[in-house]
Write an enzyme that holds these catalytic residues in place. Structure first.
Site: not given
Length: 283
Positions: A46, A51, A76, A107
């Site tokens: 994931d 990120y 996401k 997200h």
């Protein structure tokens, strides 16, 4: 509660119940973590565009030597990219070095600007973002196997389902003994939406890590039986996080009692500039 190694999505696909989370994984560490996890039995990874580590995640997948078809890969759509969903999808695919995603999530229901710092974009409705995701899902089944949402409270899910042509396969939310999110869990169950827990032990430096009930259960060892994506870049913890052992009804009751006196949220929705987003104790 009898734990299982996979859960069936409303698409008919099986999603592994334990995934390697990569939020806050430092540059240079996440590639190794992904490679190690996949080589040692993990089937689900994931990540997220936000990120800023999709390229490293992709490199870790490649280095593992595990066939792509054996991996369930989730990423996401970032908040500032909600007006440009197709471009964002293609960017994620390129960064991850893959031709398809097993699951693509919105997200947050919180469109934001591309400036620094990003601000709430009140000119765009996240429902339009979902419509774009639906369109891409229908038009490109080779690229998208499932779509879903993340950080959606009940009030946002209700608004979404009132107009959605595609019911989200997953709602990924913060969920742990000090933030059980029972209302979201029950609502999603009633609609055939799988709930995935992120920060299942409350993220970094969580008080849950020293909670006497959690410590006692951890010594069995045991792990939470809901689908979850615990993050680690440490080999021994990556291995221990993958252990799935059943919890008794009494043990689950003990965990649920923690929230009565020790409620906290590791990822505070107020950072988005969109208020509480319908979650309790966030204002």
């Amino acid at each position: 509660m009898v734990a299982s190694t996979s859960v069936k999505l409303n698409t008919g696909a099986d999603m592994p119940t334990v995934g390697l989370g990569t939020w806050k994984s430092a540059p240079g560490a996440v590639e190794h973590a992904v490679e190690f996890a996949l080589k040692n039995g993990y089937k689900h990874v994931d990540t997220a565009a936000a990120y800023r580590n999709e390229k490293e995640v992709g490199a870790g997948i490649a280095a593992s030597g595990v066939p792509r078809e054996s991996i369930f890969l989730t990423t996401k759509l970032d908040n500032p990219d909600q007006k440009e969903a197709e471009e964002a999808l293609n960017s994620s695919l390129k960064n991850l070095g893959t031709s398809y995603l097993n699951l693509w999530l919105m997200h947050w229901p919180a469109p934001m600007t591309k400036g620094e710092p990003p601000l709430a974009d009140k000119t765009h409705d996240w429902l339009d973002t979902w419509k774009s995701m639906e369109k891409l899902y229908k038009a490109h089944p080779d690229k998208l196997k499932a779509i879903g949402v993340s950080n959606f409270s009940v009030k946002f899910l209700e608004r979404l389902l009132a107009v959605a042509e595609v019911v989200p396969a997953v709602n990924q939310i913060e969920m742990h003994p000090s933030c059980p999110s029972e209302d979201v869990l029950e609502f999603c169950r009633s609609k055939g939406i799988v709930v995935t827990a992120y920060s299942p032990l409350g993220s970094d430096n969580s008080p849950l890590l020293t909670n006497e009930v959690v410590v006692k259960l951890a010594e069995k060892p045991t792990s939470l039986a809901s689908p979850s994506s615990p993050k680690s870049v440490t080999n021994s913890r990556i291995l221990s996080n993958a252990v799935i052992i059943d919890l008794t009804d009494d043990e689950i009751k003990e965990l649920h009692k923690i929230d009565e006196t020790h409620h906290f949220r590791a990822c505070h929705p107020s950072w988005t500039g969109w208020g509480s987003l319908g979650f309790p104790d966030c204002e």
